[in-house]
Scaffold this motif. Structure first.
Motif, PDB file in Angstrom:
ATOM      1  N   LEU A  86       0.803  -1.215   0.000  1.00  0.00           N
ATOM      2  CA  LEU A  86       0.000   0.000   0.000  1.00  0.00           C
ATOM      3  C   LEU A  86       0.843   1.275   0.000  1.00  0.00           C
ATOM      4  CD1 LEU A  86      -2.648  -1.122   2.633  1.00  0.00           C
ATOM      5  CD2 LEU A  86      -2.590  -1.582   0.177  1.00  0.00           C
ATOM      6  N   ASP A  87       2.153   1.136   0.095  1.00  0.00           N
ATOM      7  CA  ASP A  87       3.024   2.305   0.075  1.00  0.00           C
ATOM      8  C   ASP A  87       3.152   2.856  -1.335  1.00  0.00           C
ATOM      9  OD1 ASP A  87       3.701   2.608   2.804  1.00  0.00           O
ATOM     10  OD2 ASP A  87       5.015   0.866   2.681  1.00  0.00           O
ATOM     11  N   SER A 116      -1.720  -7.614   3.704  1.00  0.00           N
ATOM     12  CA  SER A 116      -1.886  -6.405   2.892  1.00  0.00           C
ATOM     13  C   SER A 116      -0.982  -5.263   3.296  1.00  0.00           C
ATOM     14  CB  SER A 116      -3.336  -5.915   2.965  1.00  0.00           C
ATOM     15  OG  SER A 116      -3.673  -5.521   4.293  1.00  0.00           O
ATOM     16  N   ARG A 119      -2.878   0.790   5.682  1.00  0.00           N
ATOM     17  CA  ARG A 119      -3.079   1.888   4.715  1.00  0.00           C
ATOM     18  C   ARG A 119      -2.462   3.184   5.254  1.00  0.00           C
ATOM     19  NH1 ARG A 119      -7.049   5.904   4.057  1.00  0.00           N
ATOM     20  NH2 ARG A 119      -8.342   4.990   5.721  1.00  0.00           N
ATOM     21  N   VAL A 123      -3.204   8.035   1.900  1.00  0.00           N
ATOM     22  CA  VAL A 123      -3.632   7.251   0.744  1.00  0.00           C
ATOM     23  C   VAL A 123      -5.122   6.979   0.858  1.00  0.00           C
ATOM     24  CG1 VAL A 123      -3.405   5.078  -0.522  1.00  0.00           C
ATOM     25  CG2 VAL A 123      -1.370   6.203   0.416  1.00  0.00           C
ATOM     26  N   GLU A 125      -8.684   5.251   0.538  1.00  0.00           N
ATOM     27  CA  GLU A 125      -8.985   3.826   0.664  1.00  0.00           C
ATOM     28  C   GLU A 125      -9.213   3.162  -0.687  1.00  0.00           C
ATOM     29  OE1 GLU A 125     -11.967   0.757   3.064  1.00  0.00           O
ATOM     30  OE2 GLU A 125     -12.029   2.925   3.458  1.00  0.00           O
ATOM     31  N   ALA A 128      -5.939   2.555  -2.258  1.00  0.00           N
ATOM     32  CA  ALA A 128      -5.241   1.468  -1.575  1.00  0.00           C
ATOM     33  C   ALA A 128      -5.742   0.107  -2.049  1.00  0.00           C
ATOM     34  CB  ALA A 128      -5.418   1.604  -0.066  1.00  0.00           C
ATOM     35  N   TRP A 129      -7.055  -0.029  -2.196  1.00  0.00           N
ATOM     36  CA  TRP A 129      -7.601  -1.304  -2.651  1.00  0.00           C
ATOM     37  C   TRP A 129      -7.154  -1.619  -4.076  1.00  0.00           C
ATOM     38  CZ3 TRP A 129      -9.758  -5.371  -0.388  1.00  0.00           C
ATOM     39  CH2 TRP A 129     -10.250  -5.226   0.907  1.00  0.00           C
ATOM     40  N   GLN A 131      -4.432  -0.644  -5.549  1.00  0.00           N
ATOM     41  CA  GLN A 131      -3.011  -0.982  -5.527  1.00  0.00           C
ATOM     42  C   GLN A 131      -2.804  -2.384  -4.954  1.00  0.00           C
ATOM     43  OE1 GLN A 131      -0.322   2.269  -4.895  1.00  0.00           O
ATOM     44  NE2 GLN A 131       0.874   1.076  -3.411  1.00  0.00           N
ATOM     45  N   LEU A 132      -3.567  -2.711  -3.917  1.00  0.00           N
ATOM     46  CA  LEU A 132      -3.456  -4.044  -3.328  1.00  0.00           C
ATOM     47  C   LEU A 132      -3.823  -5.120  -4.342  1.00  0.00           C
ATOM     48  CD1 LEU A 132      -3.058  -5.961  -0.941  1.00  0.00           C
ATOM     49  CD2 LEU A 132      -5.428  -5.491  -0.269  1.00  0.00           C
ATOM     50  N   LEU A 159      -5.304  -3.069   6.084  1.00  0.00           N
ATOM     51  CA  LEU A 159      -6.416  -2.819   5.166  1.00  0.00           C
ATOM     52  C   LEU A 159      -7.341  -4.033   5.102  1.00  0.00           C
ATOM     53  CD1 LEU A 159      -7.687  -0.857   3.090  1.00  0.00           C
ATOM     54  CD2 LEU A 159      -6.324  -2.039   1.328  1.00  0.00           C
TER      55      LEU A 159
END
Length: 276
Positions: A86-87, A116, A119, A123, A125, A128-129, A131-132, A159
């Motif tokens: 998530l970075d 994961s 987060r 970032v 949410e 983040a999802w 990217q994950l 996350l």
């Protein structure tokens, strides 16, 4: 019969050779091997030689193995567990997981376990999802290529922190065959609404890896058995009823100072719980 293992992150003060020997001598049949500086460094220049040596050692000791990827400062000496998926720059984490998959294939490991990440506050949410999902897809591609099962672990505070989060992620990925679940028994008590045995039954169809420890409601702290709130005989019975064949590995990463004694007590407790 349940196959009990022990996590090498609970033997941080032992060499890997010594940790494996103690775990086997105590009667465990498997090991959850956390890739780390002192325990099979995935970035070592002579990695193939080291992997071959560990493979031979595991075979000699008749230990099954799963690969764990939660080393605290392997990727960044300043920031624990960083970078995560998530970075802003997750490539080093993805590369690490792909390396872990290759190592798992060479060791004939039963699964590679991962999570994961937390987060970052800056970032969004939804970002983040996305990217994950993209990062997990890259790891799944490697797992498919090498024939290695993946066990994604819901981790409190991250996350994806519970079973609902796992279902959401697996759905976004299209429920890939190799994208299984790592279930930490303690986490079920700490964060899930259902009973721990019901969590086992819910996860069972995609369960590839189990970590086991004691916990209390609302507190993410890995405790020795009998010092938390979990009633273990029904939990172990649920694993047997589900037909789970993988390792059930003790996860006590903060107990390395007394690793042999804690590992001995843990196995005695689990054997007793399994026969009640």
């Amino acid at each position: 019969m349940i196959r009990f293992g022990y996590g090498t992150n609970g033997f941080a003060n032992h060499s890997l050779d010594d940790a494996l020997a103690v775990i086997a001598d105590l009667g465990y049949t498997g090991v959850a091997l956390t890739l780390d500086h002192q325990h099979l460094d995935p970035f070592a220049a002579d990695l193939p030689r080291r992997v071959d040596r560990v493979a031979g050692r595991l075979a000699d000791l008749e230990l099954g193995v799963v690969i764990e990827t939660g080393a605290r400062y392997l990727l960044d000496p300043w920031r624990k567990h960083s970078p995560t998926f998530l970075d802003p720059e997750p490539d080093r984490r993805v590369d690490f997981l792909v390396r872990a998959v290759r190592i798992a294939a060479d060791l004939n490991a039963e699964a590679v376990s991962f999570w994961s990440g937390v987060r970052p506050s800056d970032v969004d949410e939804s970002v983040a999802w996305k990217q994950l999902v993209a990062c997990c897809a890259a790891v799944i591609e490697a797992a498919d290529r090498h024939g290695v099962p993946l066990g994604f672990e819901p981790e409190p505070g991250m996350l994806v922190g519970d079973l609902d989060g796992y279902d959401r992620l697996a759905g976004l990925l299209g429920w890939p065959d190799r994208f299984g679940i790592t279930l930490d028994i303690g986490h079920c008590r700490a964060v899930e609404r259902a009973s721990v045995p019901d969590c086992v039954r819910r996860a069972a169809p995609r369960l590839v890896n189990v970590q086991i420890d004691d916990m209390r409601i609302g507190v993410h702290e890995h405790l020795e058995f009998g010092t938390g709130e979990i009633d273990f005989p029904p939990v172990l019975a649920a694993l047997v009823e589900a037909g789970y064949q993988g390792l059930v590995a003790v996860e006590l990463p903060r107990h390395s100072h007394a690793a042999p004694d804690v590992a001995r007590r843990s196995l005695d407790f689990l054997y007793q719980a399994a026969t009640r």
